[in-house]
Design an enzyme around this catalytic site. Structure first.
Site, PDB file in Angstrom:
ATOM      1  N   ARG A 181       3.673  -8.369  -7.475  1.00 28.63           N
ATOM      2  CA  ARG A 181       4.781  -7.551  -7.981  1.00 28.63           C
ATOM      3  C   ARG A 181       6.038  -7.921  -7.216  1.00 28.63           C
ATOM      4  NH1 ARG A 181       3.042  -1.564  -5.513  1.00 28.63           N
ATOM      5  NH2 ARG A 181       2.432  -2.381  -3.492  1.00 28.63           N
ATOM      6  N   ASN A 197      10.568   0.063  -7.402  1.00 26.22           N
ATOM      7  CA  ASN A 197       9.599   0.561  -6.432  1.00 26.22           C
ATOM      8  C   ASN A 197       9.673  -0.262  -5.150  1.00 26.22           C
ATOM      9  OD1 ASN A 197       7.037   2.443  -6.313  1.00 26.22           O
ATOM     10  ND2 ASN A 197       6.493   0.550  -5.273  1.00 26.22           N
ATOM     11  N   GLU A 198       9.998   0.391  -4.059  1.00 27.00           N
ATOM     12  CA  GLU A 198      10.029  -0.248  -2.734  1.00 27.00           C
ATOM     13  C   GLU A 198      10.714  -1.614  -2.764  1.00 27.00           C
ATOM     14  OE1 GLU A 198       6.151  -0.165  -0.916  1.00 27.00           O
ATOM     15  OE2 GLU A 198       6.422   1.916  -0.314  1.00 27.00           O
ATOM     16  N   GLU A 221       5.627   9.283  -1.908  1.00 24.09           N
ATOM     17  CA  GLU A 221       4.267   8.765  -1.710  1.00 24.09           C
ATOM     18  C   GLU A 221       3.818   9.186  -0.315  1.00 24.09           C
ATOM     19  OE1 GLU A 221       3.694   4.564  -2.335  1.00 24.09           O
ATOM     20  OE2 GLU A 221       5.009   4.549  -4.084  1.00 24.09           O
ATOM     21  N   GLU A 258      -5.463  -2.997  -5.289  1.00 25.73           N
ATOM     22  CA  GLU A 258      -5.519  -1.822  -4.414  1.00 25.73           C
ATOM     23  C   GLU A 258      -6.788  -0.994  -4.599  1.00 25.73           C
ATOM     24  OE1 GLU A 258      -0.908  -1.004  -3.464  1.00 25.73           O
ATOM     25  OE2 GLU A 258      -1.521  -0.553  -5.501  1.00 25.73           O
ATOM     26  N   GLN A 259      -7.889  -1.666  -4.880  1.00 27.43           N
ATOM     27  CA  GLN A 259      -9.159  -0.953  -5.082  1.00 27.43           C
ATOM     28  C   GLN A 259      -9.580  -0.157  -3.855  1.00 27.43           C
ATOM     29  OE1 GLN A 259     -11.219  -4.588  -6.047  1.00 27.43           O
ATOM     30  NE2 GLN A 259     -11.906  -3.733  -7.979  1.00 27.43           N
ATOM     31  N   TYR A 260      -9.201  -0.648  -2.673  1.00 26.76           N
ATOM     32  CA  TYR A 260      -9.659  -0.021  -1.438  1.00 26.76           C
ATOM     33  C   TYR A 260      -8.708   1.066  -0.941  1.00 26.76           C
ATOM     34  CZ  TYR A 260     -13.711  -2.890  -0.332  1.00 26.76           C
ATOM     35  OH  TYR A 260     -14.955  -3.463  -0.323  1.00 26.76           O
TER      36      TYR A 260
HETATM   37  C1  GAL Z   1       3.388   1.708  -1.602  1.00 27.51           C
HETATM   38  C2  GAL Z   1       3.686   1.347  -3.039  1.00 27.51           C
HETATM   39  C3  GAL Z   1       2.596   1.820  -3.974  1.00 27.51           C
HETATM   40  C4  GAL Z   1       1.274   1.429  -3.436  1.00 27.51           C
HETATM   41  C5  GAL Z   1       1.111   1.989  -2.058  1.00 27.51           C
HETATM   42  C6  GAL Z   1      -0.207   1.600  -1.446  1.00 27.51           C
HETATM   43  O1  GAL Z   1       4.017   0.899  -0.700  1.00 27.51           O
HETATM   44  O2  GAL Z   1       4.906   1.907  -3.443  1.00 27.51           O
HETATM   45  O3  GAL Z   1       2.798   1.264  -5.238  1.00 27.51           O
HETATM   46  O4  GAL Z   1       1.176   0.053  -3.423  1.00 27.51           O
HETATM   47  O5  GAL Z   1       2.108   1.489  -1.223  1.00 27.51           O
HETATM   48  O6  GAL Z   1      -0.190   0.394  -0.758  1.00 27.51           O
END
Ligand code: GAL
Length: 689
Positions: free
Chosen positions: A135, A173-174, A323, A371-373
């Protein structure tokens, strides 16, 4: 009555003792503390959604963030849009009393897009080009990518800008990586020309006669993030910051005219991220929002408090934690899970420091993908995992405390100055591997936190009049205008402390020809004679107990007769022995103090405690060091949030009886807090002590 004095009367301590009315008038509001998670309905069959939403509702979730990576589901092929699933997801959420924040999906462009328009892809400094599959693979400077981003963001805004179940927008996002593609380079050159006007001026300001760096045209200037002239490095950082800001503005400008007034626009930022100047970025956003992660799973509550204060400072108003960690992350070396109860400590800390919303990342992991984990609230079977139980308790407590927290925000009389330009300048040239600007900032913040509890973090150009004490831990880059601003604050009665390495560089990252603190040396009546990087601590005298300084120490000299030496280096410290380490001088109604050494914890704490009492600041409570105190004030209302981060029960003396929001009833004059427990207490001026 001066402004400083008026603010003093509004301090929490005054409200507690006198019940004085202060702050903004009460407003009618539909405020509720927001609680939720990132939800990715596009990853799941629709028949599953209601079960997810039922579980969320049972945990008092009232908001979800949706859509920030869903471009390929919203526009499966170029120009063919499918918003129907998002319509249904929003309306199913609404049926469960859950509102929605829409993330614009531009952090994850679809494969058809990057295949058809490869020029939008990011070029790295080593010349490699990003590809589809991860991404943020786009160039932040690409005009074509910006047009495509405007298109999808604008269509979403048209469709949902007046949907009563949509309450806000997160742009991308970020954001953060720099691109070195041809468009970015051309824009950098145009940016340099706009700033310096002529190549001769650029050459003069960067002293390019050094190593024959002289340029004869702007397009000769390379884009390098390291190993460069400090003038170039700083301008490149500024360009990157401005480019990210215009990247976000590109979407904000298309969204705003299409949405209702009650919807906000933000972007999610990351802790201590200095890839752009967050003060500048947030001028164009309605609220600040950030992603709070503890990768190693060991919660350092004081450091985390600092990060919340920093985010609150971007706009000097309440913010969102958009988040937060549901147990563990997936990118650390050892992705340890937060200890039981820590999610709750973090949640109340966030609210105490000014968060009006807390969302977990994420509700449930995608069955495949990178990001399965990652930690979640629901497992791959869709049923609750242990983190859900913690979240449910937090959700029910937020629901209980919501009305009390309406129209309240943290207030304080103490501010720390964070300057992105100074931080960049120090990161380019640390001179000591241990001189990490964020660590040095933290070395000031932590002892202050235990003393005054609430601290604002402001930009060097910010409004300072509301503070009795302002501290700039390392204001390395100090412009003449900033120096005038700080001097005016002192003359009006403020107490200013400059930390080591302050006032060394001008706005071009060139050395001031006057010694540190450069344009403030006159006001201080003193200067830095020489600085020293230390490989072993030196002693410092002038405190109740002799202290130490490490990493950095400056030999100061008093130039004016009315300058007082507060601290001196002890015998046996080589060049520094017997020399002043801290100077102070009165000016107008205030004082300016220069501390030339990075003091050890004990010495720093005593030094700052003296400064706090010297500025007539009365902390609201005295508590053991493992208890966190934060206050939120509203019109004639004070909320105290107390968290025992330690392993022993603590008894806290309260200034008066207060209402205990979470447990119900009224407290006595003391409160017992079990290990890792939190309390939310409130009082109004009308309640008798
Ligand atoms: C953040 C991101 C999310 C997700 C989360 C877990 O940095 O905005 O999309 O990736 O971390 O790593």
């Amino acid at each position: 009555m001066t402004l400083l004095r008026r603010v003093g009367l509004c301090a929490a301590a005054a409200l507690l003792s006198a019940g004085a009315a202060c702050g903004a008038p009460a407003q009618k509001t539909s405020f509720s503390l927001q609680f939720g998670a990132s939800w990715y309905p596009e990853q799941w069959p629709e028949q599953r959604w209601d079960r997810d939403l039922d579980l969320m509702q049972a945990a008092h979730v009232n908001v979800v963030r949706i859509g920030e990576f869903a471009w390929s589901s919203l526009e499966p092929t170029e120009g063919h849009y499918d918003f129907s699933w998002l319509d249904r997801a929003i309306s199913r959420a609404a049926a469960h009393h859950i509102k929605v924040v829409i993330g614009t999906p531009t952090a994850a462009p679809p494969a058809w897009l990057t295949q058809k328009y490869p020029d939008v892809l990011r070029r790295n400094e080593d010349g490699s080009t990003e590809e589809h599959g991860n991404r943020l693979q786009y160039s932040f400077a690409s005009p074509r990518y910006r047009a495509l981003a405007r298109d999808i963001a604008g269509r979403l805004a048209v469709r949902y800008g007046h949907n009563p179940n949509v309450i806000g927008w997160q742009i991308d996002n970020e954001i953060s990586p720099v691109s070195f593609d041809a468009a970015a380079q051309a824009q950098f050159h145009a940016w340099l020309q706009a700033r310096h006007k002529t190549i001769a001026a650029l050459n003069a300001q960067w002293t390019t006669t050094y190593w024959s760096q002289t340029y004869t045209s702007f397009d000769q200037v390379p884009m390098h993030l390291t190993n460069e002239n400090p003038g170039l490095l700083l301008d490149l950082k500024r360009f990157v910051s401005d480019t990210w800001t215009s990247y976000v503005r590109n979407q904000a400008d298309v969204i705003r005219p299409k949405i209702g007034k009650s919807q906000f626009v933000t972007t999610n930022s990351m802790h201590w991220n200095a890839r752009y100047d967050h003060f500048e970025m947030h001028r164009l956003l309605d609220i600040a929002a950030w992603d709070n992660y503890i990768p190693e799973g060991r919660y350092d509550w004081a450091e985390n408090a600092l990060l919340h204060n920093a985010v609150r400072g971007y706009k000097q108003k309440n913010f969102w934690v958009i988040e937060s960690q549901a147990g563990y992350v997936n990118y650390g070396k050892i992705n340890r899970t937060l200890d039981p109860g820590v999610m709750r400590e973090m949640a109340w800390q966030a609210v105490g420091r000014g968060a009006d919303a807390l969302l977990y990342w994420q509700w449930r992991s995608a069955l495949n993908g990178q990001e399965q984990y990652y930690g979640t609230l629901a497992g791959p079977d869709g049923e609750p995992v242990p983190a859900y139980t913690e979240a449910k308790r937090i959700g029910s407590e937020f629901a209980k405390a919501s009305a009390t927290l309406a129209n309240t925000s943290p207030r304080t009389e103490v501010a720390l100055i964070q300057s992105y330009e100074s931080r960049w300048a120090l990161e380019f040239q640390p001179h000591h591997k241990g001189f990490v600007p964020t660590d040095e900032f933290s070395a000031f913040y932590r002892p202050l936190l235990h003393t005054v509890h609430n601290i604002d973090i402001v930009s060097p150009d910010g409004d300072l009049d509301r503070y009795k004490l302002v501290i700039a831990p390392a204001l390395n880059l100090l412009t003449k205008a900033q120096a005038d601003h700080l001097a005016a604050y002192v003359r009006r009665g403020g107490h200013l402390i400059l930390g080591p390495r302050s006032g060394m560089k001008d706005e071009n990252n060139a050395l001031w020809t006057s010694r540190q603190p450069g344009p403030l040396a006159g006001l201080l009546g003193g200067h830095v004679e020489q600085f020293y990087a230390l490989d072993a601590p030196v002693t410092v005298e002038g405190l109740k107990h002799n202290g130490t300084a490490d990493i950095w120490a400056e030999h100061l000299v008093a130039d004016a007769p009315d300058v007082h030496t507060l601290l001196r280096y002890g015998a046996g410290s080589g060049w520094l022995a017997g020399q002043p380490a801290a100077l102070t001088r009165s000016s107008g109604n205030g004082t300016i103090t220069y501390l030339g050494a990075w003091l050890g914890n004990a010495a720093m704490r005593e030094f700052l405690a003296t400064a706090v009492s010297g500025a007539a600041i009365r902390p609201v409570l005295q508590v053991p060091d493992d208890v966190e105190v934060s206050t939120r004030q509203g019109a004639n209302k004070l909320v105290l949030i107390l968290i025992n981060h330690g392993d022993d029960e603590r008894t806290i003396a309260l200034p008066r009886r207060m209402q205990d929001v979470l447990r119900g009833g009224t407290t006595g004059r003391t409160l017992n807090l079990a290990p890792h427990d939190a309390a939310v207490l409130f009082t109004t001026g009308k309640i008798a002590p």
